[in-house]
Design a protein around this motif. Structure first.
Motif, PDB file in Angstrom:
ATOM      1  N   PRO A   1       0.822  -1.218   0.000  1.00  0.00           N
ATOM      2  CA  PRO A   1       0.000   0.000   0.000  1.00  0.00           C
ATOM      3  C   PRO A   1       0.852   1.263   0.000  1.00  0.00           C
ATOM      4  O   PRO A   1       1.931   1.289   0.579  1.00  0.00           O
ATOM      5  N   ARG A   2       0.360   2.313  -0.655  1.00  0.00           N
ATOM      6  CA  ARG A   2       1.055   3.593  -0.703  1.00  0.00           C
ATOM      7  C   ARG A   2       0.054   4.702  -0.458  1.00  0.00           C
ATOM      8  O   ARG A   2      -1.116   4.598  -0.845  1.00  0.00           O
ATOM      9  N   LYS A   3       0.537   5.760   0.188  1.00  0.00           N
ATOM     10  CA  LYS A   3      -0.299   6.931   0.425  1.00  0.00           C
ATOM     11  C   LYS A   3       0.363   8.110  -0.285  1.00  0.00           C
ATOM     12  O   LYS A   3       1.601   8.174  -0.341  1.00  0.00           O
ATOM     13  N   ALA A   4      -0.434   9.022  -0.823  1.00  0.00           N
ATOM     14  CA  ALA A   4       0.132  10.211  -1.466  1.00  0.00           C
ATOM     15  C   ALA A   4      -0.424  11.466  -0.801  1.00  0.00           C
ATOM     16  O   ALA A   4      -1.610  11.529  -0.486  1.00  0.00           O
ATOM     17  N   VAL A   5       0.451  12.434  -0.570  1.00  0.00           N
ATOM     18  CA  VAL A   5       0.050  13.742  -0.053  1.00  0.00           C
ATOM     19  C   VAL A   5       0.525  14.753  -1.087  1.00  0.00           C
ATOM     20  O   VAL A   5       1.711  14.782  -1.424  1.00  0.00           O
ATOM     21  N   PHE A   6      -0.393  15.552  -1.618  1.00  0.00           N
ATOM     22  CA  PHE A   6       0.023  16.426  -2.717  1.00  0.00           C
ATOM     23  C   PHE A   6      -0.665  17.783  -2.647  1.00  0.00           C
ATOM     24  O   PHE A   6      -1.677  17.951  -1.964  1.00  0.00           O
ATOM     25  N   THR A   7      -0.076  18.734  -3.347  1.00  0.00           N
ATOM     26  CA  THR A   7      -0.660  20.078  -3.388  1.00  0.00           C
ATOM     27  C   THR A   7      -0.256  20.774  -4.690  1.00  0.00           C
ATOM     28  O   THR A   7       0.630  20.295  -5.402  1.00  0.00           O
ATOM     29  N   HIS A   8      -0.909  21.866  -4.981  1.00  0.00           N
ATOM     30  CA  HIS A   8      -0.535  22.721  -6.114  1.00  0.00           C
ATOM     31  C   HIS A   8       0.066  24.003  -5.545  1.00  0.00           C
ATOM     32  O   HIS A   8      -0.595  24.710  -4.790  1.00  0.00           O
ATOM     33  N   LEU A   9       1.324  24.285  -5.894  1.00  0.00           N
ATOM     34  CA  LEU A   9       1.992  25.483  -5.394  1.00  0.00           C
ATOM     35  C   LEU A   9       1.978  26.570  -6.446  1.00  0.00           C
ATOM     36  O   LEU A   9       2.255  26.300  -7.619  1.00  0.00           O
ATOM     37  N   VAL A  10       1.683  27.790  -6.014  1.00  0.00           N
ATOM     38  CA  VAL A  10       1.825  28.927  -6.928  1.00  0.00           C
ATOM     39  C   VAL A  10       3.281  29.359  -6.789  1.00  0.00           C
ATOM     40  O   VAL A  10       3.696  29.881  -5.769  1.00  0.00           O
ATOM     41  N   ASP A  11       4.065  29.017  -7.829  1.00  0.00           N
ATOM     42  CA  ASP A  11       5.516  29.086  -7.732  1.00  0.00           C
ATOM     43  C   ASP A  11       6.002  30.392  -8.363  1.00  0.00           C
ATOM     44  O   ASP A  11       6.448  30.422  -9.503  1.00  0.00           O
ATOM     45  N   THR A  12       5.948  31.466  -7.586  1.00  0.00           N
ATOM     46  CA  THR A  12       6.263  32.779  -8.153  1.00  0.00           C
ATOM     47  C   THR A  12       7.735  32.918  -8.517  1.00  0.00           C
ATOM     48  O   THR A  12       8.113  33.756  -9.324  1.00  0.00           O
ATOM     49  N   LYS A  13       8.599  32.096  -7.888  1.00  0.00           N
ATOM     50  CA  LYS A  13      10.044  32.239  -8.134  1.00  0.00           C
ATOM     51  C   LYS A  13      10.540  31.292  -9.217  1.00  0.00           C
ATOM     52  O   LYS A  13      11.732  31.240  -9.489  1.00  0.00           O
ATOM     53  N   ARG A  14       9.631  30.520  -9.796  1.00  0.00           N
ATOM     54  CA  ARG A  14      10.101  29.535 -10.774  1.00  0.00           C
ATOM     55  C   ARG A  14      10.629  30.231 -12.023  1.00  0.00           C
ATOM     56  O   ARG A  14       9.945  31.071 -12.593  1.00  0.00           O
ATOM     57  N   SER A  15      11.850  29.839 -12.414  1.00  0.00           N
ATOM     58  CA  SER A  15      12.384  30.417 -13.646  1.00  0.00           C
ATOM     59  C   SER A  15      12.151  29.394 -14.758  1.00  0.00           C
ATOM     60  O   SER A  15      12.080  28.197 -14.518  1.00  0.00           O
ATOM     61  N   MET A  16      12.083  29.861 -15.992  1.00  0.00           N
ATOM     62  CA  MET A  16      11.861  28.938 -17.085  1.00  0.00           C
ATOM     63  C   MET A  16      13.096  28.058 -17.318  1.00  0.00           C
ATOM     64  O   MET A  16      13.063  27.098 -18.060  1.00  0.00           O
ATOM     65  N   ASP A  17      14.241  28.427 -16.650  1.00  0.00           N
ATOM     66  CA  ASP A  17      15.429  27.568 -16.746  1.00  0.00           C
ATOM     67  C   ASP A  17      15.312  26.374 -15.803  1.00  0.00           C
ATOM     68  O   ASP A  17      16.150  25.489 -15.811  1.00  0.00           O
ATOM     69  N   ASP A  18      14.283  26.381 -14.972  1.00  0.00           N
ATOM     70  CA  ASP A  18      14.146  25.310 -13.985  1.00  0.00           C
ATOM     71  C   ASP A  18      13.510  24.051 -14.574  1.00  0.00           C
ATOM     72  O   ASP A  18      12.767  23.346 -13.889  1.00  0.00           O
ATOM     73  N   GLU A  19      13.767  23.808 -15.841  1.00  0.00           N
ATOM     74  CA  GLU A  19      13.350  22.576 -16.497  1.00  0.00           C
ATOM     75  C   GLU A  19      11.859  22.274 -16.368  1.00  0.00           C
ATOM     76  O   GLU A  19      11.491  21.213 -15.897  1.00  0.00           O
ATOM     77  N   PRO A  20      11.003  23.228 -16.760  1.00  0.00           N
ATOM     78  CA  PRO A  20       9.575  22.921 -16.666  1.00  0.00           C
ATOM     79  C   PRO A  20       9.149  21.856 -17.674  1.00  0.00           C
ATOM     80  O   PRO A  20       8.057  21.320 -17.574  1.00  0.00           O
ATOM     81  N   ASP A  21      10.070  21.555 -18.630  1.00  0.00           N
ATOM     82  CA  ASP A  21       9.698  20.629 -19.709  1.00  0.00           C
ATOM     83  C   ASP A  21       9.917  19.171 -19.334  1.00  0.00           C
ATOM     84  O   ASP A  21      10.138  18.328 -20.192  1.00  0.00           O
ATOM     85  N   ARG A  22       9.909  18.885 -18.051  1.00  0.00           N
ATOM     86  CA  ARG A  22      10.040  17.485 -17.624  1.00  0.00           C
ATOM     87  C   ARG A  22       9.474  17.320 -16.216  1.00  0.00           C
ATOM     88  O   ARG A  22       9.251  18.303 -15.508  1.00  0.00           O
TER      89      ARG A  22
END
Ligand SMILES: Cc1cc2nc3c(=O)[nH]c(=O)nc-3n(C[C@H](O)[C@H](O)[C@H](O)COP(=O)(O)OP(=O)(O)OC[C@H]3O[C@@H](n4cnc5c(N)ncnc54)[C@H](O)[C@@H]3O)c2cc1C
Length: 250
Positions: free
Chosen positions: A183-204
């Motif tokens: 068995p596995r449990k998952a805890v997840f959320t959606h973060l509003v990532d204001t500091k994310r740069s497009m160099d931070d590999e959003p394509d993966r």
């Protein structure tokens, strides 16, 4: 009252249900989808695999999905104790798609459902299947219930169960079996990532192996929101106290 008649009744308007409905509709059969919830609705499962593109293509959904501007996904980065393994979908030995998308599922599933409707398949929302009576010749009469508790019947030559976690047919016919996987449990959320740069590999997708049987997913969307989730043995989470941010009312 005579029940409504279709060739194929599809249970659930998630990706499985809408893709199946589109393909059957293209083959010339009368199809209808019944969906328990109102859309858009949240569901987890946001990082697609290139194989999904073949299904979207066959269902003629690609143009509608492209128009949503989702984050392109070219592979995965696995990280374990500082070691990194990059995996690119284009490094393959067979033909096929070398990329896919990372999708906020509420919007993605709604897009697929609207597209299948535009192809001529009716989707009836807030209508859940409560019973199925299979006849000796394999046809069936399905009881559906709307949000106000009104019940009616739909006659179908075939049923496709696309109810995902709803597992309608296994539940109704006592076919559920316990999984032999741990068995596995998952805890997840959606973060509003204001500091994310497009160099931070959003394509993966980034998968961080934290510990034995504990891993973390990081899935950036094109909206600037990042989906982050922990997957672990259920006991792993017991060591943490849950702090909820509460707003104070006056
Ligand atoms: C923690 C976690 C992370 C995941 N991450 C990923 C990921 O990164 N990538 C990925 O590809 N997959 C992922 N998955 C798997 C993914 O969530 C599922 O494979 C996917 O949602 C299945 O799609 P579906 O169309 O089969 O079902 P669903 O998307 O579950 O849709 C089924 C629909 O059927 C409807 N329904 C249910 N009961 C009834 C009823 N009685 N009558 C009428 N309608 C009904 C529901 O309302 C629902 O809308 C993840 C799963 C989990 C648990």
């Amino acid at each position: 009252m005579q029940p409504e008649k279709v060739d194929v009744l599809v249970i659930g308007a998630g990706p499985a249900g809408t893709v199946a409905a589109s393909i059957v509709n293209q083959a010339g059969y009368k199809v209808k989808i019944v969906e328990k919830q109102e859309f858009p609705r949240f569901v987890i499962g946001e990082s697609l695999l290139p194989r999904c593109m073949e299904a979207l293509e066959e269902a003629k959904f690609l143009d509608a999905v492209k128009a949503r501007g989702y984050q392109q996904k070219n592979g995965a980065k696995f990280e374990k104790q500082g070691k990194i393994c990059n995996y690119f979908f284009n490094d393959q030995f067979t033909d096929g798609w070398g990329w896919t998308w990372q999708v906020p599922r509420a919007d993605f599933d709604h897009t697929l459902a609207k597209t299948v409707e535009s192809q001529g398949v009716p989707v009836e929302y807030q209508t859940g299947v409560t019973a199925i009576n299979f006849h000796p010749d394999g046809t069936s009469t399905t009881t559906v219930e709307d949000k106000d508790g009104n019940k009616r019947e739909i006659f179908a030559r075939f049923i496709i169960d696309g109810s995902g976690y709803g597992r309608v047919i296994p539940k109704l016919f006592g076919m559920e079996r316990p999984s032999n996987l741990p068995p596995r449990k998952a805890v997840f959320t959606h973060l509003v990532d204001t500091k994310r740069s497009m160099d931070d590999e959003p394509d993966r997708i980034t998968i961080i192996v934290h510990d034995k049987a504990v891993w973390i997913w990081v899935i950036p969307f094109s909206t600037g929101i990042t989906s982050v989730g922990y997957v672990a043995d259920p006991g792993f989470f017991e060591q943490f106290t849950v702090h909820r941010k509460r707003s104070c009312g006056r």
